[in-house]
Design an enzyme around this catalytic site. Structure first.
Site, mmCIF file in Angstrom:
data_model
loop_
_atom_site.group_PDB
_atom_site.id
_atom_site.type_symbol
_atom_site.label_atom_id
_atom_site.label_comp_id
_atom_site.label_asym_id
_atom_site.label_seq_id
_atom_site.Cartn_x
_atom_site.Cartn_y
_atom_site.Cartn_z
ATOM 1 N N TYR A 164 0.829 -1.203 0.000
ATOM 2 C CA TYR A 164 0.000 0.000 0.000
ATOM 3 C C TYR A 164 0.867 1.260 0.000
ATOM 4 O O TYR A 164 0.602 2.227 -0.734
ATOM 5 C CB TYR A 164 -0.902 -0.044 1.224
ATOM 6 C CG TYR A 164 -1.883 1.092 1.374
ATOM 7 C CD1 TYR A 164 -3.004 1.179 0.555
ATOM 8 C CD2 TYR A 164 -1.712 2.056 2.364
ATOM 9 C CE1 TYR A 164 -3.925 2.210 0.717
ATOM 10 C CE2 TYR A 164 -2.622 3.084 2.534
ATOM 11 C CZ TYR A 164 -3.722 3.160 1.705
ATOM 12 O OH TYR A 164 -4.630 4.179 1.868
ATOM 13 N N LYS A 168 0.839 4.060 -2.935
ATOM 14 C CA LYS A 168 0.410 5.418 -2.627
ATOM 15 C C LYS A 168 1.537 6.443 -2.805
ATOM 16 O O LYS A 168 1.275 7.591 -3.168
ATOM 17 C CB LYS A 168 -0.145 5.482 -1.197
ATOM 18 C CG LYS A 168 -1.512 4.819 -1.040
ATOM 19 C CD LYS A 168 -2.555 5.451 -1.948
ATOM 20 C CE LYS A 168 -3.964 5.043 -1.588
ATOM 21 N NZ LYS A 168 -4.971 5.614 -2.517
#
Length: 303
Positions: A164, A168
């Site tokens: 993640y 991101k």
């Protein structure tokens, strides 16, 4: 007059949580909204057309205009189809909100290839697919606004989220690249790092009094709190703002810095591993970024 009257927007992952709040707020300010969502679970499994349609029904019941879309942002053909649908339906496209995402949290040494690749496929590849498919339309009409969702997990750090975090932080680079390449066409691209209580974090344990108090504070940060900044950045009122990273936490708005040199050392006779070992820690060590998590940096209660 609404801030977005006459504008057309696509919001990905718009059936629940932050995306839902953004779609409804965009519509309330006059935008026509294509509400995109596969309707799957937070880990990317399953599909359901009902959640996206429910958001459309809510928008139309309030007097707005919206349509549901169920294409997959991780699929290039589906992303292109989504842009074509918005333009065919409403004649233009002015705003893209890249919000779609999934979670597959695992401590790194237990993270599988699919945990890694699936998360990057939706967050990072999906943001590229949608942005690239929009880019031609924005260039031809000499204007447009991208709003991408990043995360403090990427900007600061968190346990068990290497996939993640990579996705991101990649979105931050993507947004900056878009901002630089498309500024000549009056296209803006910015990121928001949202703090919000959604189904993607509602599994936080609440066994001790401290954990319960922490969760109670976090629940104040409703997904709808992110939407006003999204609307502003999507509007013409944000002219001149591009390539930036903002954060929203309840009633707070933050501007994040971006990587720049903080300290340097040099030797006129060049470097060897031995003299680097003698000098680097002492000279640069005080400026090293510590291994912190978001909760370490944002240590005060939401305002």
């Amino acid at each position: 007059m609404g801030l977005l009257d006459g504008k057309v927007a696509i919001v990905t992952g718009a059936a629940r949580g932050i995306g839902r709040g953004e779609a409804i707020e965009l519509a309330s300010h006059g935008a026509k909204v294509l509400v995109n969502d596969l309707g799957g679970e937070w880990d990317g499994t399953g599909a359901d057309t009902r959640p996206a349609q429910q958001v459309v029904d809510e928008i139309t019941a309030a007097g707005g205009e919206a349509a549901a879309n169920y294409d997959d942002v991780a699929d290039w053909a589906g992303s292109k189809k989504m842009i074509d649908e918005a333009v065919e339906r409403w004649g233009t496209l002015d705003i893209l909100v890249n919000n779609a995402g999934i979670l597959r949290d695992r401590i790194f040494h237990r993270m599988s290839w699919s945990d890694w690749s699936d998360v990057l496929a939706v967050h990072l590849n999906g943001s590229f697919n949608m942005s690239r498919a929009c880019a031609v339309q924005f260039r031809e009409q000499n204007g447009g606004a991208f709003v991408h969702m990043t995360s403090t997990s990427a900007l600061v750090g968190n346990f068990g989220q290497a996939n993640y975090m990579a996705a991101k932080f990649g979105i931050v680079g993507l947004s900056r690249g878009i901002a630089l390449d498309m500024q000549r066409f009056k296209v803006r691209s910015n990121c928001i790092a949202p703090f919000a209580w959604t189904r993607m974090i509602d599994s936080i344990p609440t066994e001790t009094p401290e954990e319960k108090a922490r969760v109670a504070r976090m629940q104040q940060m409703t997904p709808e709190k992110i939407a006003p900044l999204t609307v502003y950045l999507a509007s013409d009122r944000a002219e001149g703002i591009s390539g930036q990273i903002f954060g929203v936490r309840n009633n707070e708005i933050f501007l994040f810095n971006q990587p720049r040199v903080v300290r340097s050392i040099h030797r006129s006779d060049g470097w060897t591993p031995e003299n680097i070992a003698q000098q680097l820690k002492g000279a640069l060590g005080p400026s090293f970024t510590p291994l912190e998590r978001s909760s370490d940096v944002f240590s005060w209660d939401p305002v």
